[in-house]
Scaffold this active site. Sequence first.
Site, PDB file in Angstrom:
ATOM      1  N   ASP A   8       0.885  -1.176   0.000  1.00 55.79           N
ATOM      2  CA  ASP A   8       0.000   0.000   0.000  1.00 55.79           C
ATOM      3  C   ASP A   8       0.908   1.206   0.000  1.00 55.79           C
ATOM      4  OD1 ASP A   8      -2.535  -1.298   0.129  1.00 55.79           O
ATOM      5  OD2 ASP A   8      -2.122  -1.794   2.209  1.00 55.79           O
ATOM      6  N   ASP A  14     -14.342  -4.659  -2.728  1.00 56.52           N
ATOM      7  CA  ASP A  14     -14.308  -4.529  -1.272  1.00 56.52           C
ATOM      8  C   ASP A  14     -15.686  -4.921  -0.744  1.00 56.52           C
ATOM      9  OD1 ASP A  14     -11.745  -3.618  -1.525  1.00 56.52           O
ATOM     10  OD2 ASP A  14     -12.234  -1.495  -1.253  1.00 56.52           O
TER      11      ASP A  14
END
Lengths: 255, 203
Positions: A12, A131
Amino acid sequence: MSVAKRIIPCLDVDKGRVVKGVNFLNIRDAGDPVEIAKRYDTEGADEITMLDITASHETRDTTYKTVESIASQVFIPLTVGGGVRKIEDIKKLLRSGADKVSINTSAVENPSFVKEAADKFGSQCIVVAVDAKAKTDKENSWEVVTYGGRNRTGKDVLEWTEQVAEYGAGEILLTSMDRDGTKEGFDNNLVSKVSSGISIPVIASGGVGNLDHLIDGVKIGGAEAVLAASIFHFSEFSIKEAKEAMKASGITVRF
Amino acid sequence: MTQIAVIDYGMGNLHSVSKALEAVSQKENIVITSDQEVIKASDKLVFPGVGAIKDCMEAFSIDLKETVLEEVKKKPTLAICVGMQMLLESSEENGGVEGLGLLNGKVCKIQSNKDIKVPHMGWNQVNYLKEHFLLKNIIDSSYFYFVHSYCCPSSKDALTETIHGEKFVSSFAKDNIFAVQFHPEKSQSAGLQLYKNFLNWSV
């Protein structure tokens, strides 16, 4: 033998640095993305995923430079996601050296974007990131969320993944927002439901805290690949240890 | 100086192919080009391809196609993925596409089921049927990275095979042509060794 199950460390990246936060809050600095990618490559990672979590207009050029730098030194597949909104964004990332591009919010807001992207670049480089958050009023049911879980979309995860598979997505990166950052393991019920509903590969993501969780993602969830971030970044476990554990449990992995 | 031309006809991940070649080259000059004169002046050719075969075939201008066909017939050539498929006789992708016919075999859709995912995406073993210079210093049944939805089930020119549900041909060798279904540029050390062998290969 058949295709090996993959271990994918995820970077990330925020403003050019690798970070990892619990449920996207409380971000900790984990270092330089190029150096970390090289370490994972040496340890035997099967692929690398890089998510640009800032994904703002101002930092975009840094992202392309990071992608270029990783791609010229690491000879395993590289998936890049975060802030991919236009065909032009995909083209730039592929030109910078990404092998696959992951689309999330823009797919939800405009599903035909998936189709357009797959037609133009081929399904093999289009990953749709989904998600998922469990619905509170119904068991075995999940809703697609966006903006780090802040926005509920009303879309059912199983229907959505079937739709994007039909539109030409080559792979699904499935993150449980209930588990992300918790270290409690994947939501294997979710992984298994999604995986058995479509014929394209599913990457399980969100919640890995130990090596048994990776094994469960494959054996219980039926994932083709398992993605994890923090357990690798802070050297709690190496990729090699993860592969040895998977192999010992009877899973086919590459050495 | 030996010159390697990575043929650019608008399709394919040329960046990663040329980076992998550069990583193992000692003295060779690696160029990405669509210039027919440069292709003619090069000593070896790399013929990549990614995406849908019909788009790849159509991206080829008639002139460029003729030059490439002529040059591929006489120079050491490495064809990759859809580049490999284009050298076969035909493909059933996109409602049927005619190939360049330099290698024996036809391309068919991989059949999916509950356990067999399509695209065939990830690392799989490449099992040798014969020896070849390009496989030198790579152990039999090594893992290489694949990503494809179509494959060639059998060929007289088969060099290696791989299993994904059914067996398919994962590489071909015929005279000066070496063609692979997998992506050596994404296959870490085994893939880099293959590129090294290609640079050292003389036909």
